[in-house]
Scaffold this motif. Structure first.
Motif, PDB file in Angstrom:
ATOM      1  N   SER A  85     -84.265  32.964  44.864  1.00  0.00           N
ATOM      2  CA  SER A  85     -84.638  32.317  46.119  1.00  0.00           C
ATOM      3  C   SER A  85     -83.476  31.461  46.594  1.00  0.00           C
ATOM      4  N   ASP A  86     -83.285  31.405  47.899  1.00  0.00           N
ATOM      5  CA  ASP A  86     -82.210  30.550  48.411  1.00  0.00           C
ATOM      6  C   ASP A  86     -82.519  29.073  48.202  1.00  0.00           C
ATOM      7  N   ALA A  87     -83.745  28.745  47.820  1.00  0.00           N
ATOM      8  CA  ALA A  87     -84.098  27.365  47.497  1.00  0.00           C
ATOM      9  C   ALA A  87     -83.307  26.871  46.279  1.00  0.00           C
ATOM     10  N   TYR A  88     -82.844  27.797  45.454  1.00  0.00           N
ATOM     11  CA  TYR A  88     -82.020  27.461  44.284  1.00  0.00           C
ATOM     12  C   TYR A  88     -80.750  26.728  44.701  1.00  0.00           C
ATOM     13  N   LEU A  89     -80.307  26.948  45.918  1.00  0.00           N
ATOM     14  CA  LEU A  89     -79.041  26.387  46.398  1.00  0.00           C
ATOM     15  C   LEU A  89     -79.159  24.950  46.893  1.00  0.00           C
ATOM     16  N   ILE A  90     -80.357  24.444  46.982  1.00  0.00           N
ATOM     17  CA  ILE A  90     -80.572  23.121  47.562  1.00  0.00           C
ATOM     18  C   ILE A  90     -80.024  22.006  46.660  1.00  0.00           C
ATOM     19  N   LYS A  91     -80.027  22.204  45.384  1.00  0.00           N
ATOM     20  CA  LYS A  91     -79.601  21.158  44.449  1.00  0.00           C
ATOM     21  C   LYS A  91     -78.171  21.374  43.968  1.00  0.00           C
ATOM     22  N   ASN A  92     -77.570  20.328  43.469  1.00  0.00           N
ATOM     23  CA  ASN A  92     -76.283  20.357  42.769  1.00  0.00           C
ATOM     24  C   ASN A  92     -75.104  20.815  43.615  1.00  0.00           C
ATOM     25  N   GLY A  93     -75.206  20.731  44.922  1.00  0.00           N
ATOM     26  CA  GLY A  93     -74.083  21.094  45.775  1.00  0.00           C
ATOM     27  C   GLY A  93     -73.818  22.579  45.875  1.00  0.00           C
ATOM     28  N   LEU A  94     -74.786  23.406  45.484  1.00  0.00           N
ATOM     29  CA  LEU A  94     -74.590  24.852  45.506  1.00  0.00           C
ATOM     30  C   LEU A  94     -74.579  25.433  46.917  1.00  0.00           C
ATOM     31  N   MET A  95     -74.914  24.634  47.902  1.00  0.00           N
ATOM     32  CA  MET A  95     -74.904  25.113  49.288  1.00  0.00           C
ATOM     33  C   MET A  95     -73.507  25.535  49.725  1.00  0.00           C
ATOM     34  N   ILE A  96     -72.471  25.027  49.079  1.00  0.00           N
ATOM     35  CA  ILE A  96     -71.109  25.424  49.462  1.00  0.00           C
ATOM     36  C   ILE A  96     -70.852  26.897  49.147  1.00  0.00           C
ATOM     37  N   LEU A  97     -71.678  27.502  48.294  1.00  0.00           N
ATOM     38  CA  LEU A  97     -71.529  28.917  47.939  1.00  0.00           C
ATOM     39  C   LEU A  97     -72.307  29.830  48.878  1.00  0.00           C
ATOM     40  N   ASP A  98     -73.105  29.246  49.745  1.00  0.00           N
ATOM     41  CA  ASP A  98     -74.009  30.023  50.591  1.00  0.00           C
ATOM     42  C   ASP A  98     -73.303  30.520  51.844  1.00  0.00           C
ATOM     43  N   ARG A  99     -73.176  31.821  51.966  1.00  0.00           N
ATOM     44  CA  ARG A  99     -72.493  32.421  53.112  1.00  0.00           C
ATOM     45  C   ARG A  99     -73.227  32.121  54.410  1.00  0.00           C
ATOM     46  N   TYR A 100     -74.526  31.933  54.359  1.00  0.00           N
ATOM     47  CA  TYR A 100     -75.286  31.659  55.583  1.00  0.00           C
ATOM     48  C   TYR A 100     -75.045  30.234  56.065  1.00  0.00           C
ATOM     49  N   SER A 101     -74.848  29.314  55.155  1.00  0.00           N
ATOM     50  CA  SER A 101     -74.481  27.947  55.538  1.00  0.00           C
ATOM     51  C   SER A 101     -73.085  27.907  56.126  1.00  0.00           C
ATOM     52  N   ALA A 102     -72.255  28.863  55.717  1.00  0.00           N
ATOM     53  CA  ALA A 102     -70.881  28.925  56.223  1.00  0.00           C
ATOM     54  C   ALA A 102     -70.799  29.613  57.575  1.00  0.00           C
ATOM     55  N   GLY A 103     -71.903  30.174  58.050  1.00  0.00           N
ATOM     56  CA  GLY A 103     -71.911  30.768  59.377  1.00  0.00           C
ATOM     57  C   GLY A 103     -71.841  32.275  59.414  1.00  0.00           C
ATOM     58  N   PHE A 104     -71.907  32.935  58.248  1.00  0.00           N
ATOM     59  CA  PHE A 104     -71.945  34.395  58.248  1.00  0.00           C
ATOM     60  C   PHE A 104     -73.317  34.858  58.703  1.00  0.00           C
ATOM     61  N   GLU A 105     -73.381  35.899  59.501  1.00  0.00           N
ATOM     62  CA  GLU A 105     -74.672  36.496  59.884  1.00  0.00           C
ATOM     63  C   GLU A 105     -75.216  37.248  58.678  1.00  0.00           C
ATOM     64  N   THR A 106     -74.609  38.360  58.383  1.00  0.00           N
ATOM     65  CA  THR A 106     -74.889  39.142  57.179  1.00  0.00           C
ATOM     66  C   THR A 106     -73.603  39.874  56.830  1.00  0.00           C
ATOM     67  N   THR A 107     -73.533  40.390  55.625  1.00  0.00           N
ATOM     68  CA  THR A 107     -72.335  41.129  55.257  1.00  0.00           C
ATOM     69  C   THR A 107     -72.223  42.409  56.073  1.00  0.00           C
ATOM     70  N   VAL A 108     -73.343  43.000  56.460  1.00  0.00           N
ATOM     71  CA  VAL A 108     -73.330  44.223  57.261  1.00  0.00           C
ATOM     72  C   VAL A 108     -72.724  43.948  58.633  1.00  0.00           C
ATOM     73  N   ASP A 109     -73.116  42.836  59.256  1.00  0.00           N
ATOM     74  CA  ASP A 109     -72.570  42.498  60.567  1.00  0.00           C
ATOM     75  C   ASP A 109     -71.072  42.264  60.502  1.00  0.00           C
ATOM     76  N   VAL A 110     -70.605  41.658  59.431  1.00  0.00           N
ATOM     77  CA  VAL A 110     -69.180  41.401  59.284  1.00  0.00           C
ATOM     78  C   VAL A 110     -68.428  42.712  59.158  1.00  0.00           C
ATOM     79  N   MET A 111     -68.993  43.656  58.428  1.00  0.00           N
ATOM     80  CA  MET A 111     -68.361  44.949  58.220  1.00  0.00           C
ATOM     81  C   MET A 111     -68.308  45.762  59.510  1.00  0.00           C
ATOM     82  N   GLU A 112     -69.315  45.632  60.355  1.00  0.00           N
ATOM     83  CA  GLU A 112     -69.394  46.420  61.582  1.00  0.00           C
ATOM     84  C   GLU A 112     -68.449  45.917  62.666  1.00  0.00           C
ATOM     85  N   SER A 113     -68.056  44.651  62.588  1.00  0.00           N
ATOM     86  CA  SER A 113     -67.205  44.060  63.638  1.00  0.00           C
ATOM     87  C   SER A 113     -65.840  44.687  63.692  1.00  0.00           C
TER      88      SER A 113
END
Length: 113
Positions: A85-113
């Motif tokens: 679950s992405d709720a795992y990322l809420i603690k311990n500063g793990l949000m820095i690893l989250d591509r969605y927090s960084a502004g990525f849509e999805t990996t598929v969208d990045v590949m299609e661009s």
């Protein structure tokens, strides 16, 4: 006299609880360091893959045993989201690893661009 003490103690308890509620609304609650909070601000500006940020993400992923779930820039891959679950990322500063927090849509969208 007991009534006055009871009222004072009640006011003190309410005050302490209100402070903890205010603190719960800050990023600090998520266990993020000042540097990690700065990274999140830089993510909003589009600055996501500096050498420093990649190294910090690598260290964080290694510390929590998430290297197998990371891509080459140490953002979490879709395998992570399939298994956890992405709720795992809420603690311990793990949000820095989250591509969605960084502004990525999805990996598929990045590949299609």
């Amino acid at each position: 006299m007991k009534k006055k003490i009871y009222i004072c103690m009640s006011i003190l308890i309410v005050f302490i609880l209100s402070l903890s509620i205010v603190r719960a609304n800050t990023m600090d609650t998520y266990g993020m360091s000042v540097k990690e909070m700065e990274m999140m601000e830089e993510y909003k500006k589009g600055n996501i893959n500096t050498d420093e940020f990649i190294e910090l993400r690598k260290a964080k992923a290694g510390e929590y045993g998430l290297l197998d779930y990371c891509d080459s820039t140490y953002f979490l891959s879709e395998d992570f989201y399939d298994n956890y679950s992405d709720a795992y990322l809420i603690k311990n500063g793990l949000m820095i690893l989250d591509r969605y927090s960084a502004g990525f849509e999805t990996t598929v969208d990045v590949m299609e661009s």
